[in-house]
Structures are given as structure tokens and as C-alpha cells.
Design a protein around this motif. Structure first.
Motif, PDB file in Angstrom:
ATOM      1  N   PHE A 167       0.817  -1.213   0.000  1.00 47.44           N
ATOM      2  CA  PHE A 167       0.000   0.000   0.000  1.00 47.44           C
ATOM      3  C   PHE A 167       0.852   1.265   0.000  1.00 47.44           C
ATOM      4  O   PHE A 167       0.319   2.376   0.034  1.00 47.44           O
ATOM      5  N   LYS A 168       2.173   1.115  -0.052  1.00 47.35           N
ATOM      6  CA  LYS A 168       3.013   2.307  -0.165  1.00 47.35           C
ATOM      7  C   LYS A 168       2.741   3.063  -1.457  1.00 47.35           C
ATOM      8  O   LYS A 168       3.069   4.247  -1.577  1.00 47.35           O
ATOM      9  N   MET A 169       2.125   2.408  -2.440  1.00 52.53           N
ATOM     10  CA  MET A 169       1.761   3.096  -3.673  1.00 52.53           C
ATOM     11  C   MET A 169       0.854   4.290  -3.389  1.00 52.53           C
ATOM     12  O   MET A 169       0.929   5.319  -4.059  1.00 52.53           O
ATOM     13  N   PHE A 170       0.011   4.181  -2.338  1.00 49.51           N
ATOM     14  CA  PHE A 170      -0.903   5.274  -2.016  1.00 49.51           C
ATOM     15  C   PHE A 170      -0.182   6.416  -1.302  1.00 49.51           C
ATOM     16  O   PHE A 170      -0.430   7.592  -1.596  1.00 49.51           O
ATOM     17  N   SER A 171       0.700   6.082  -0.357  1.00 46.07           N
ATOM     18  CA  SER A 171       1.454   7.151   0.308  1.00 46.07           C
ATOM     19  C   SER A 171       2.435   7.791  -0.670  1.00 46.07           C
ATOM     20  O   SER A 171       2.626   9.017  -0.657  1.00 46.07           O
ATOM     21  N   ASP A 172       3.039   6.987  -1.549  1.00 43.86           N
ATOM     22  CA  ASP A 172       3.940   7.534  -2.568  1.00 43.86           C
ATOM     23  C   ASP A 172       3.225   8.559  -3.432  1.00 43.86           C
ATOM     24  O   ASP A 172       3.716   9.668  -3.657  1.00 43.86           O
ATOM     25  N   GLU A 173       2.058   8.185  -3.953  1.00 47.19           N
ATOM     26  CA  GLU A 173       1.394   9.052  -4.931  1.00 47.19           C
ATOM     27  C   GLU A 173       0.938  10.365  -4.296  1.00 47.19           C
ATOM     28  O   GLU A 173       0.979  11.421  -4.935  1.00 47.19           O
ATOM     29  N   MET A 174       0.540  10.327  -3.012  1.00 42.86           N
ATOM     30  CA  MET A 174       0.119  11.570  -2.371  1.00 42.86           C
ATOM     31  C   MET A 174       1.307  12.466  -2.076  1.00 42.86           C
ATOM     32  O   MET A 174       1.262  13.685  -2.300  1.00 42.86           O
ATOM     33  N   LEU A 175       2.400  11.884  -1.575  1.00 43.89           N
ATOM     34  CA  LEU A 175       3.583  12.693  -1.278  1.00 43.89           C
ATOM     35  C   LEU A 175       4.167  13.301  -2.554  1.00 43.89           C
ATOM     36  O   LEU A 175       4.585  14.460  -2.567  1.00 43.89           O
ATOM     37  N   LEU A 176       4.196  12.524  -3.644  1.00 38.45           N
ATOM     38  CA  LEU A 176       4.699  13.057  -4.911  1.00 38.45           C
ATOM     39  C   LEU A 176       3.797  14.169  -5.426  1.00 38.45           C
ATOM     40  O   LEU A 176       4.291  15.204  -5.926  1.00 38.45           O
ATOM     41  N   SER A 177       2.500  13.981  -5.324  1.00 41.98           N
ATOM     42  CA  SER A 177       1.570  15.004  -5.784  1.00 41.98           C
ATOM     43  C   SER A 177       1.743  16.290  -4.983  1.00 41.98           C
ATOM     44  O   SER A 177       1.767  17.394  -5.533  1.00 41.98           O
ATOM     45  N   LEU A 178       1.885  16.154  -3.677  1.00 35.88           N
ATOM     46  CA  LEU A 178       2.083  17.317  -2.816  1.00 35.88           C
ATOM     47  C   LEU A 178       3.399  18.026  -3.151  1.00 35.88           C
ATOM     48  O   LEU A 178       3.450  19.266  -3.217  1.00 35.88           O
ATOM     49  N   ALA A 179       4.466  17.252  -3.390  1.00 38.59           N
ATOM     50  CA  ALA A 179       5.781  17.833  -3.685  1.00 38.59           C
ATOM     51  C   ALA A 179       5.800  18.554  -5.035  1.00 38.59           C
ATOM     52  O   ALA A 179       6.663  19.408  -5.265  1.00 38.59           O
ATOM     53  N   ARG A 180       4.878  18.212  -5.934  1.00 38.24           N
ATOM     54  CA  ARG A 180       4.787  18.933  -7.206  1.00 38.24           C
ATOM     55  C   ARG A 180       4.148  20.299  -7.040  1.00 38.24           C
ATOM     56  O   ARG A 180       4.240  21.145  -7.934  1.00 38.24           O
ATOM     57  N   LYS A 181       3.488  20.528  -5.902  1.00 35.30           N
ATOM     58  CA  LYS A 181       2.713  21.741  -5.716  1.00 35.30           C
ATOM     59  C   LYS A 181       3.333  22.731  -4.744  1.00 35.30           C
ATOM     60  O   LYS A 181       3.133  23.937  -4.865  1.00 35.30           O
ATOM     61  N   VAL A 182       4.058  22.215  -3.751  1.00 39.77           N
ATOM     62  CA  VAL A 182       4.649  23.080  -2.736  1.00 39.77           C
ATOM     63  C   VAL A 182       5.937  22.426  -2.236  1.00 39.77           C
ATOM     64  O   VAL A 182       6.049  21.201  -2.204  1.00 39.77           O
ATOM     65  N   VAL A 183       6.919  23.250  -1.875  1.00 42.66           N
ATOM     66  CA  VAL A 183       8.170  22.720  -1.337  1.00 42.66           C
ATOM     67  C   VAL A 183       7.912  22.191   0.072  1.00 42.66           C
ATOM     68  O   VAL A 183       7.481  22.931   0.963  1.00 42.66           O
TER      69      VAL A 183
END
Length: 460
Positions: A167-183
Motif C-alpha cells: 500500500f506504499k503506492m498510495f502514500s507515494d502518490e500523495m507525497l509526490l503530488s504534494l511535492a509537485r505543488k509546494v516545497v
């Protein structure tokens, strides 16, 4: 003065107030006639209260900005047109805002979140060395479901502890999405991908508790809670194959209140004994309750006695006036979806909770029922005898869920948890042996031209 650049995180959604049927159209296009931007506009979602939900998703960046037109015939309605000055970035564009306060202001993030404040009250300081020593020993065996993350210079690194970490795929995708938007702040933490919260030490114990991050909390644990993998995935993948997402359910709430079936309804797996009780109660009181088990795993011996119900589409649940929410292995992750419908939720008393429960009140947003379900039928009878009060509670719960579970609120919540955590670290986070970089998408869908000033950072 900080220049605000609007980012399309997944889609921007508009609430359109308009009387009548969905005989209007919405056009979303680039402000520049020279700029061709692929944009998908979905069918308006009628929320059956005079409002419609309009969603669109961009596949390219609009450098000049966007023009959103809401037309009835050839006439503009609902204060149309809307202008979003650019650049407006698509979801997979990596162009983070350097100023987190400007980003939070743009999203209108709440100044505080009660659950976050409560979770971090146990951790005025976070000892990373203690965590590094303890977590692998306590939770890192082969049955474990824990992932170790480090975020440095807005890059995300991780290593898995235990064999149940898919299920790390879900935490990965949210953290990556967040990092694309804000430092993101630099920090190091552990996420529990399992169902049950892990940290049960009390604050006054020696050694004390450590801040494991989980998707579900409980009254006897100290885990720091994030929005569940289910609702974050439904937000990230809305309009990309996920049908029962937090927005689509708002446009599929079944018949009007007066035309709904006056029964309590439940369908689900056999993941808790009380769910079996529901089915037995349903057999004995079919005029009040329609309950069925759709899959047996924990109590397979009960299938012959209780029977197996056919699967139903989730939107069909809302043909019934009352929805019974009973825990699964932990909190039932369908609860936010039930709250967004147009039915009264009868919620089982539970030691488990999700991140938004603290903002909800019994008898205002839902009707509470006892843990052993002994008062369920009594509460259904009350709802039938007090129809207008039941309708009012259902509407209050729906409006609260609409506010708490908006896409931007989930992003705000994630960021605030990471921010609070980073502020309490007593030492600098590091990239450890065995960690791998979690890369941003590198295919053609992620191509974009970022117009922000890149911060000067030391190369790793």
C-alpha cells in the motif's frame, strides 16, 4: 509581494447555482487563442439542492490562464465567465510553490485542525534517533507494514520494513503530488500501512510513545493520523477511472428524501461480528432494516445460516433513507462516502476514528448507535417518527462532509501534518542505507514549463 500562481492539483471544481435541469454547458479553454490546451470537462453533477458540481481535468499547462464559461443557450449564467490568470499547471507538472504560506493562503487552508493539534500534543519533541532504534525492532518484522520515509530538498526517499507494504503506492502518490505543488519541509518519519494503529504507549511511560503516522486512530493509541489511503486515492484519481470518488458520489445521491425507502440499509463484508448481528436483525425486522453480507472471510461458517447478499452499486445505497455505518476491522472507510449522500447515517459507537471525525457531532451530523447495536431498531423507529428532524441531521452531516472532504482540504491536512512533524524534530533527517528515491513521473504527461524561480539548493 508574493505573486500567486494558481495550480490545478487534479481538477478545479465549481459550485454553480442554477434553477432547472442540467440544460447548460460548461466550456473551459485557454485565455490565449494561440495556445491549445487539452482539457476534459465532465458532465455536471446535480446535487439535487439547486447546486451543480462542475469538474474538469487538464492535460497540459495553460500559460496565459483559463477562461471558464457557464452557458445557458448562448447566455452566460452563474456569474460566468470565470478567469484564472496563469500560468495554470496540470496535475503532473512539477512546479512547487517555494513559499508554503502563500500556497496555504491560496488554498484557504484552515488555521488549525483539531485532530492534528490533539495528535501532536503527545510529541512536543520528536527524537529521530530513538525512532531509528525502536521502530525496526518493534514493528519491522516480516509481518510488518511500515515504510520509512525521508524528505530532503523536496525529494522523497523510502525503504520498506516488513512484507506487507504494497500500500506504499498510495502514500507515494500523495507525497509526490504534494511535492509537485509546494516545497515540503525536510523530515524523516514512519508510515503504518496496516489497518490497526500501532503506538499504544502512554505519554507518562518510559520509554514514551513514538509518532508513527497511520490512516486510522483509536482511543487507546498515540498514532498521528492522515486521511485514509482510500479517500486520498479517490481524490488523486478522480476522473481517471475511479467512479466512487468523493465528488462523484455527491451527484448520485438517489431519489429525493420523500421518495427514499424508509428502511436502514447495510451491505459489506463479514469483517466484524456486529455485521453478522445486523443480518440476523434484518431477518427478524425486515420492515425496519435491510442488511446483507456480500463476502465471507472471517466467519465462513456463517454463510449457510445467514446467506450471501448480491453486490450492489454504491450509488444504489442511497435509495434508502437510513445508512448503518458499522466498523470493519477498524473504522469503516465507507463512512465519508455515506456522509456525502442524502441519507441519515446511523453510526456505531467506536474507539476508531479517521482524521475528520473530530469535527462531527452526534445528533447534529449523524445519529449515534451503541457498540453492540442494541438500540439500532429503536433509532430507526425514532427516525421514521421524526422525519423532519432526521432529514435535518442528514443534511447537516452532508454539508459538513462536503466542507471537510474537499480535495484542497485533504492537501492542506497532509501538508500541516508534515509541517508540524518537521517543527518538532530534534535532529536533521538523513537518507539511510537501503532507501530508494521515489521519482516523479518522467513520461510525456508530466512535461511542463515551470515559471517559478527555482530555489538555490545544495545538490545531494
Amino acid at each position: 509581494m508574493v505573486k500567486t500562481i494558481i495550480i490545478v492539483e487534479l481538477f478545479i471544481y465549481l459550485f454553480i447555482y442554477f434553477l432547472g435541469q442540467t440544460s447548460f454547458k460548461v466550456v473551459v479553454k485557454s485565455l490565449s487563442p494561440k495556445e491549445l490546451v487539452r482539457i476534459h470537462v465532465s458532465k455536471p453533477l446535480d446535487r439535487n439542492d439547486g447546486t451543480f458540481l462542475i469538474r474538469y481535468r487538464m492535460y497540459e499547462t495553460a500559460q496565459e490562464g483559463l477562461k471558464i464559461e457557464v452557458l445557458y443557450g448562448n447566455e452566460h449564467v452563474a456569474q460566468s465567465p470565470y478567469i484564472l490568470k496563469g500560468p495554470v499547471y496540470h496535475e503532473y507538472c512539477e512546479c512547487p510553490e517555494e513559499d508554503p504560506w502563500a500556497w496555504q493562503k491560496t488554498l484557504s487552508c484552515p488555521t488549525s485542525e483539531p485532530q492534528i493539534e490533539k495528535d501532536f500534543a503527545s510529541f512536543p519533541s520528536i527524537n529521530l534517533e530513538q525512532m531509528l532504534n525502536e521502530v525496526p525492532k518493534r514493528f519491522g518484522d516480516e509481518r510488518g507494514a511500515v515504510v520509512h520515509y525521508t524528505i530532503l530538498s523536496n525529494h522523497i526517499y523510502r525503504r520498506s520494513l516488513g512484507k506487507y507494504t504494497d500500500f506504499k503506492m498510495f502514500s507515494d502518490e500523495m507525497l509526490l503530488s504534494l511535492a509537485r505543488k509546494v516545497v515540503l519541509p525536510d523530515l524523516e518519519f514512519y508510515i503504518n500501512l496496516g489497518d490497526w494503529p500501532l503506538e499504544h504507549r502512554k505519554v507518562n511511560e518510559t520509554p514514551g510513545p513514538i509518532p508513527i503516522i497511520s490512516w486510522c486512530g483509536s482511543l487507546d493509541s498515540r498514532d498521528v493520523i492522515l486521511p485514509t489511503y482510500d479517500i486520498t486515492h479517490s481524490t488523486l484519481e478522480a476522473m481517471r477511472g475511479v467512479t466512487n470518488d468523493l465528488l462523484s458520489v455527491q451527484g448520485n445521491t438517489g431519489p429525493s428524501w420523500i421518495n427514499k425507502t424508509e428502511k436502514a440499509f447495510f451491505r459489506g463484508r463479514d469483517s466484524r461480528e456486529e455485521r453478522l448481528q445486523l443480518v440476523q436483525m434484518s431477518k427478524e425486522n425486515p420492515q425496519l432494516l435491510d442488511a446483507g453480507i456480500t463476502g465471507y472471510f472471517f466467519f465462513q461458517e456463517k454463510e449457510k445460516e445467514l446467506g450471501k447478499a448480491k453486490l450492489m452499486g454504491f450509488f444504489d445505497f442511497f435509495k434508502y433513507k437510513y445508512q448503518v455505518n458499522v466498523d470493519g476491522t477498524v473504522a469503516a472507510y465507507r463512512y465519508p462516502y455515506l456522509m456525502l449522500g442524502d441519507s441519515l447515517v446511523l453510526k456505531q459507537d467506536s474507539p476508531y476514528y479517521e482524521h475528520f471525525y473530530a469535527a462531527l457531532q452526534p445528533w447534529k451530523h449523524y445519529v449515534p448507535i451503541k457498540r453492540n447495536l442494541s438500540d439500532l431498531l429503536e433509532k430507526v423507529k425514532w427516525a421514521k417518527e421524526n422525519d423532519q428532524e432526521a432529514k435535518k441531521i442528514a443534511k447537516e452531516g452532508q454539508l459538513a462532509a462536503r466542507d471537510l472532504l474537499q480535495p484542497h482540504r485533504l492537501y492542506c491536512y497532509y501538508y500541516r501534518v508534515l509541517q508540524k512533524y518537521a517543527e518538532r524534530q530534534s535532529s536533521k533527517p538523513e537518507i539511510h542505507d537501503g532507501m530508494e528515491l521515489v521519482s516523479q513521473p518522467d513520461d510525456s504527461t508530466s512535461i511542463c514549463q515551470c515559471n517559478r524561480k527555482k530555489p538555490l539548493r545544495e545538490e545531494l
